[in-house]
Design a protein around this motif. Structure first.
Motif, mmCIF file in Angstrom:
data_model
loop_
_atom_site.group_PDB
_atom_site.id
_atom_site.type_symbol
_atom_site.label_atom_id
_atom_site.label_comp_id
_atom_site.label_asym_id
_atom_site.label_seq_id
_atom_site.Cartn_x
_atom_site.Cartn_y
_atom_site.Cartn_z
ATOM 1 N N VAL A 61 -29.866 7.285 46.313
ATOM 2 C CA VAL A 61 -29.072 6.091 46.611
ATOM 3 C C VAL A 61 -28.990 5.173 45.394
ATOM 4 O O VAL A 61 -28.268 4.166 45.420
ATOM 5 N N LYS A 63 -27.459 5.975 42.872
ATOM 6 C CA LYS A 63 -26.093 6.189 42.379
ATOM 7 C C LYS A 63 -25.093 5.467 43.276
ATOM 8 O O LYS A 63 -25.220 5.505 44.499
ATOM 9 N N ARG B 36 -26.281 10.281 33.227
ATOM 10 C CA ARG B 36 -25.423 9.329 33.940
ATOM 11 C C ARG B 36 -25.861 7.935 33.505
ATOM 12 O O ARG B 36 -26.636 7.260 34.180
ATOM 13 N N ALA B 39 -22.926 3.426 34.333
ATOM 14 C CA ALA B 39 -22.574 2.466 35.381
ATOM 15 C C ALA B 39 -23.689 1.459 35.632
ATOM 16 O O ALA B 39 -23.662 0.752 36.647
ATOM 17 N N GLU B 41 -26.422 1.960 36.685
ATOM 18 C CA GLU B 41 -27.257 2.357 37.812
ATOM 19 C C GLU B 41 -28.695 2.452 37.302
ATOM 20 O O GLU B 41 -28.942 2.476 36.090
ATOM 21 N N ASN B 42 -29.603 2.544 38.233
ATOM 22 C CA ASN B 42 -31.012 2.569 37.875
ATOM 23 C C ASN B 42 -31.584 3.939 38.207
ATOM 24 O O ASN B 42 -32.016 4.191 39.334
ATOM 25 N N GLY B 43 -31.571 4.801 37.202
ATOM 26 C CA GLY B 43 -31.991 6.185 37.392
ATOM 27 C C GLY B 43 -33.472 6.346 37.683
ATOM 28 O O GLY B 43 -33.925 7.455 37.977
ATOM 29 N N PRO B 46 -34.976 4.073 43.686
ATOM 30 C CA PRO B 46 -35.527 3.043 44.563
ATOM 31 C C PRO B 46 -37.002 3.304 44.866
ATOM 32 O O PRO B 46 -37.502 4.405 44.628
ATOM 33 N N SER B 222 -28.583 -3.344 43.923
ATOM 34 C CA SER B 222 -27.978 -2.215 43.209
ATOM 35 C C SER B 222 -28.648 -1.910 41.880
ATOM 36 O O SER B 222 -28.589 -0.769 41.405
ATOM 37 N N LYS B 223 -29.255 -2.901 41.278
ATOM 38 C CA LYS B 223 -29.741 -2.735 39.909
ATOM 39 C C LYS B 223 -31.260 -2.545 39.871
ATOM 40 O O LYS B 223 -31.740 -1.433 39.925
ATOM 41 N N GLY B 226 -32.663 -0.359 42.435
ATOM 42 C CA GLY B 226 -32.245 1.047 42.381
ATOM 43 C C GLY B 226 -31.496 1.538 43.603
ATOM 44 O O GLY B 226 -31.634 2.690 44.010
ATOM 45 N N MET B 227 -30.666 0.685 44.203
ATOM 46 C CA MET B 227 -29.973 1.075 45.431
ATOM 47 C C MET B 227 -28.472 0.818 45.375
ATOM 48 O O MET B 227 -27.865 0.350 46.356
ATOM 49 N N ALA B 228 -27.847 1.158 44.260
ATOM 50 C CA ALA B 228 -26.415 0.889 44.088
ATOM 51 C C ALA B 228 -25.580 1.510 45.207
ATOM 52 O O ALA B 228 -24.614 0.909 45.684
ATOM 53 N N GLY B 229 -25.952 2.713 45.634
ATOM 54 C CA GLY B 229 -25.172 3.411 46.654
ATOM 55 C C GLY B 229 -25.338 2.841 48.046
ATOM 56 O O GLY B 229 -24.590 3.194 48.954
#
Lengths: 369, 369
Positions: A61, A63, B36, B39, B41-43, B46, B222-223, B226-229
């Motif tokens: 999640v 992404k 990736r 964007a 995102e936080n790889g 979460p 989201s950042k 770690g839960m952008a989706g």
């Protein structure tokens, strides 16, 4: 100058919301409901394959979801045997209705719907400064021909029609809908809300070319697919109209895990069929419970049943309150004469047991009130 | 009369979208990306507790989410030591920005932002027919004093300011922001976008009374979480303004599972701290990779780093294309002089390894192009 002033349209809107959620009602009563039968959720739940897919996707999640919802859109296109260009995904039908109103209705234009039909649609029309014109139900069903006639009289931009209908569970035949299309006013787009279509008999589903510029249809994973909390609905319509949503929507607004779950749910049509059978049996059981209390259940093509309490709206509201006091969450139509009914969603046996136990007490209490 | 005509405002909007998702780019190139990193995102993902909570909640997705997001809102209120009445949850900051613009900006009113700042905000302003007035960055940072001055000159209704800033990663001190507030035009509301606040030094966070009618702040899961989706963002502002969102929002629009996951993520501040440490180390590593290629990384208070490619925008765009050809998804600022940079999100070591391997090849390729 007050910095917190609202723009002219929101400034004129009421602070009320279309629905109070069951969690809020639970907090108010200080206890959880025994039976959650008020929001037409599907207590039989989503496909176990969808549950597994969502559980497995949880760790990813981080992404963003695919803003094109490519995989789900392709699968839906194959399922409906149409082009992906005719499909727009959104955060439930609610979200898509708001976008549609914003996309095609200029402020001040007229929109026709039924008195007592889906309030969230009315909320969006008001939210973009449309003028709502309401047509009465006829025989507990939305009166498509009268809606169209009102569309002519008012020069309506949009005509809302749900089939099957909520809150009554009634339906028209697809053939009748197809025939009515040719009578639509030139400037009016028909919104065909098919949130409950998967529960309805095949004869209720009109055959409409997705490029037909007279209609936009809405479907959802919230009802038959048992995924209300996922927030995945979709529109089917002409590619030119569908493309318009990209001008105004929240492109990254759909939950990633939900997209994956919806795809898995769509691929498990066997589960959907089992849900349909369970819902059919449960409708019969609700009717039997009603009958054993001297009440009549209306025929339903949905996952809920309107139960005629045999008196006016005040009595039905008392029944509803008495049910709530016993931990049964249900809702009811908002206007006469449909508000003689309470609306019971289909759910698992233990919730129906609780309803069966509570209903006679509720009726007795309502008669004493 | 064409039934598919759009309402006047959408009719005037371009068909383009603010961002193309990485999945679309992958489909175009016919292969998945190796890294990736485009964007923000936080790889690092979460909290495992959030993952577990979401996995466990998957089977209950048949229920709509709580439209009041009560539990999450209470927890956020406790976390920020403010009242729940000062918090509004929404489908990411993107969704909330759209609602805010609609709520307070009348069509035709002016909105001030920075040239090259967050395009999705501009998209919403255009979407509700606002007039965008853009102020240049100064020294690779949003120029708060110039934004406010432009607000006075233009009679702006809204002033957008991100701290830390995206796409450059720069930041102002909280003290400077606090001091600037008293210079805001009477009619202008400051939007303080703090999407990256959890990565920033404490000194970057202004102390602002949530009832201060000059500011609305935005935060997100989201950042750093770690839960952008998941699509969970929130606004902090005066209760009167926050209540206004209820007039126009999609009340049941937030995914149920995401609410549960965000609550678990919020409760795992230890994981957040570990993420901060990982991101700090990764920023250093990106700077080291840049340096070993003769490039300079800009200081960053976020989970991404702007790497100055040392020439103009055309060169940086070639570097980006060369990276993409090697399977590295990155993005870059859109306007000069910031577009001399590429923007690399922090991610796990194996993705940074891929970037480290690809960068010299990309630079050589870009120099040959």
């Amino acid at each position: 100058m007050n910095r917190l002033r609202f723009a002219p349209i929101p400034a004129g809107l009421p602070a009320t919301v279309p629905f109070t959620g069951p969690e809020t009602l639970e907090r108010r009563r200080g206890a959880p409901f025994r039976a959650r039968l008020g929001a037409n959720e599907n207590g039989f739940g989503p496909s176990p394959k969808a549950v597994e897919a969502m559980a497995r996707a949880s760790a990813d999640v981080w992404k963003y979801g695919d803003p094109d919802s490519h995989d789900l859109r392709e699968a839906l296109a194959a399922h409906h045997v149409i082009s992906p260009a005719n499909i727009m995904l959104g955060e439930g039908i609610d979200g898509l209705l708001g976008l549609l109103v914003r996309l095609v209705m200029a402020p001040g234009e007229t929109v026709v719907t039924s008195e007592g039909a889906y309030p969230t649609f009315n909320y969006h029309v008001a939210g973009f400064d449309g003028r709502l014109h309401k047509v009465p139900y006829r025989d507990d069903a939305e009166d498509l021909e009268a809606l169209i006639a009102a569309g002519h009289e008012t020069g309506a931009r949009l005509i809302y029609f749900a089939n099957p209908d909520n809150p009554m569970g009634s339906w028209l035949t697809g053939e009748r809908i197809e025939a009515a299309l040719s009578h639509l006013p030139d400037g009016a787009l028909l919104i065909l809300d098919e949130a409950y279509a998967e529960f309805a008999p095949e004869a209720a589903i009109p055959r409409i070319d997705p490029e037909d510029d007279r209609v936009i249809r809405f479907r959802t994973f919230s009802k038959a697919y048992g995924m209300a909390g996922a927030r995945i609905g979709y529109a089917i319509g002409p590619a030119e109209l569908i493309a318009g949503f990209d001008r105004i929507r929240n492109h990254f607004g759909i939950n990633r895990t939900a997209q994956i779950g919806a795809l898995a749910a769509l691929q498990d049509q066997e589960w959907l069929e089992r849900t349909r059978l369970k819902v059919g049996k449960t409708r019969d059981r609700i009717a039997a419970i009603a009958a054993s209390n001297g009440l009549r259940a209306l025929p339903s093509a949905t996952n809920f049943v309107a139960v005629d309490c045999g008196q006016g709206g005040d009595f039905a509201r008392r029944v509803l309150a008495q049910l709530a006091a016993q931990g049964i969450f249900a809702r009811m139509p908002g206007v006469p004469p449909m508000d003689r009914c309470i609306r019971i969603s289909c759910g698992p046996d233990h919730e129906l047991d609780a309803f069966a136990e509570a209903l006679p007490v509720a009726l007795a209490g309502a008669r004493e009130d």
